[in-house]
Design a protein around this motif. Structure first.
Motif, short mmCIF file in Angstrom:
data_model
loop_
_atom_site.label_atom_id
_atom_site.label_comp_id
_atom_site.label_asym_id
_atom_site.label_seq_id
_atom_site.Cartn_x
_atom_site.Cartn_y
_atom_site.Cartn_z
N GLY A 200 10.49 -13.64 6.47
CA GLY A 200 10.83 -12.28 6.02
C GLY A 200 11.06 -12.24 4.52
O GLY A 200 10.54 -11.36 3.81
N ALA A 201 11.79 -13.23 4.00
CA ALA A 201 12.07 -13.27 2.56
C ALA A 201 10.77 -13.43 1.77
O ALA A 201 10.56 -12.78 0.74
CB ALA A 201 13.02 -14.43 2.27
N THR A 202 9.87 -14.27 2.28
CA THR A 202 8.58 -14.51 1.60
C THR A 202 7.75 -13.23 1.55
O THR A 202 7.19 -12.86 0.51
CB THR A 202 7.80 -15.63 2.33
OG1 THR A 202 8.61 -16.80 2.39
CG2 THR A 202 6.49 -15.93 1.62
N LEU A 203 7.73 -12.52 2.67
CA LEU A 203 6.93 -11.28 2.72
C LEU A 203 7.52 -10.22 1.79
O LEU A 203 6.79 -9.44 1.18
CB LEU A 203 6.87 -10.75 4.15
CG LEU A 203 6.04 -11.61 5.12
CD1 LEU A 203 6.14 -11.06 6.54
CD2 LEU A 203 4.59 -11.69 4.68
N SER A 204 8.85 -10.25 1.62
CA SER A 204 9.48 -9.24 0.74
C SER A 204 9.08 -9.48 -0.71
O SER A 204 9.14 -8.58 -1.55
CB SER A 204 11.01 -9.32 0.86
OG SER A 204 11.50 -10.49 0.20
N GLU A 205 8.65 -10.72 -1.01
CA GLU A 205 8.27 -11.05 -2.39
C GLU A 205 6.79 -10.80 -2.64
O GLU A 205 6.27 -11.07 -3.72
CB GLU A 205 8.65 -12.52 -2.68
CG GLU A 205 10.16 -12.75 -2.68
CD GLU A 205 10.56 -14.21 -2.43
OE1 GLU A 205 11.77 -14.48 -2.41
OE2 GLU A 205 9.66 -15.06 -2.23
N GLY A 206 6.07 -10.35 -1.58
CA GLY A 206 4.63 -10.07 -1.76
C GLY A 206 3.85 -11.34 -1.96
O GLY A 206 4.28 -12.42 -1.56
#
Ligand SMILES: CC(C)(COP(=O)(O)OP(=O)(O)OC[C@H]1O[C@@H](n2cnc3c(N)ncnc32)[C@H](O[C@H]2O[C@H](COP(=O)(O)OP(=O)(O)OP(=O)(O)O)[C@@H](O)[C@H]2O)[C@@H]1O)[C@@H](O)C(=O)NCCC(=O)NCCS
Ligand SMILES: Nc1ncnc2[nH]cnc12
Length: 287
Positions: A119-125
């Motif tokens: 989730g954190a990785t996806l939030s960073e694009g």
């Protein structure tokens, strides 16, 4: 906490719900694999008097929302305390569903952290998920908190056994961003399939490769250091003789499983690590 579709430009398909679904499927990948020395399968309770496949399915069902929720929390930049509360609540639902039996405590911790990292990785694009990006996110977002967590006195049988025998417990493994998962399990799974093994064969070999190196606190809790070393030596011997992909591979793996049951050994940590590798392959296209 309601799960919702994440605004994910690079991978429109990958949402918190999809990340969570992959975790549930990966835990079923592990449960349904056989032979698995000492562990519960769909037809065998292994070294366990208190649980079988039905226990694990009830546990899986109780976790059906957890992994998506913790992925959502990671997307939202949640601190470790929020993740921990999410995990502890999930453990309570698991125990209510299993009648107090510990089926997935380690998976709640390990896969929960990985889903939060996704989730954190996806939030960073930045496009598709990749194992290196997941490991980096674990370190950047929660590395310090996990290091502190790993220094707390253990309260669970596994952690107590790990401390007693000077082994690396699950929380210490997490504080190092899961080296056995990323450096042993995942390469074993992906190279196994690449060299033509069936998914079942690659997963069995991966489980043995993890058993050969992991400080599995369940083995130490059940059989002391002698039990852990016996399991490691059995795994190493099996792999040195060619692993599962040979005519006698399946029969030999079953013989090792019978030996573990006779010794009441159960590599629960290796099972969780295998499930985590199955999850990475499901969510990382280029894993
Ligand atoms: C952080 C916790 C995991 C507790 O911390 P601790 O460091 O004390 O953890 P351990 O006790 O060492 O391990 C806990 C479980 O993790 C699995 N495991 C064991 N060794 C490793 C390892 N080296 N690397 C990764 N994972 C490992 C294992 O879980 C599986 O086995 C259990 C089933 O086997 P069984 O033998 O039946 O176990 P018991 O029931 O205890 O024995 P019997 O009674 O039957 O004889 C099952 O749990 C599998 O999943 C270890 O058991 C964590 O507990 C915690 O603090 N959680 C709350 C916070 C949280 O969840 N947060 C989420 C996001 S941060
Ligand atoms: N299949 C399994 N059997 C016993 N313990 C486990 N922990 C995680 N998966 C397990």
């Amino acid at each position: 906490m309601r799960t919702s579709a994440l605004p994910v430009p690079a991978q429109p398909r990958l949402t918190a719900a999809a990340i969570g679904r992959a975790a549930t499927l990966a835990l079923h990948d592990e449960l349904s694999l056989s032979p698995k020395p000492g562990l519960v399968t769909l037809t065998d309770r292994g070294s366990h008097e208190d649980m079988d496949a039905h226990t694990f399915m009830r546990s899986l069902f109780s976790l059906r929302r957890y992994f998506a929720q913790i992925a959502e929390a990671g997307f939202g930049g949640a601190g470790f305390a929020v993740l921990e509360r999410c995990g502890i609540a999930a453990e309570a639902r698991m125990l209510a569903a299993t009648g107090g039996v510990n089926t997935h405590r380690g998976a709640i911790f390990m896969l929960g952290l990985l889903c939060a990292a996704a989730g954190a990785t996806l939030s960073e694009g930045g496009g598709a998920l990749h194992p290196d990006r997941l490991r980096d996110a674990l370190r950047r977002h929660w590395g310090d908190a996990l290091a502190e967590r790993s220094r707390r006195p253990p309260t669970l049988p596994g952690g107590i056994a790990a401390r007693r025998h000077g082994l690396r417990s699950a929380s210490e493994e997490a504080a190092l961003a899961f080296p056995v998962l990323f450096e042993t399990a995942l390469p074993a799974l992906t190279t196994g399939v690449a060299r033509g093994l069936t998914l079942r064969e690659a997963r069995v070999d991966t489980l043995f490769r993890v058993m050969a190196v992991l400080d599995d606190s369940n083995l130490a809790h059940r059989g002391g250091l002698a039990g852990l070393h016996h399991a490691r030596n059995a795994a190493r011997g099996f792999l040195d003789r060619g692993g599962i992909a040979r005519p006698e591979g399946l029969r030999e793996a079953q013989a090792i499983a019978d030996d573990f049951v006779a010794r009441r050994l159960s590599p629960g940590g290796a099972a969780d690590t295998l499930a985590a590798a199955c999850w990475i392959v499901r969510v990382c296209p280029g894993a």
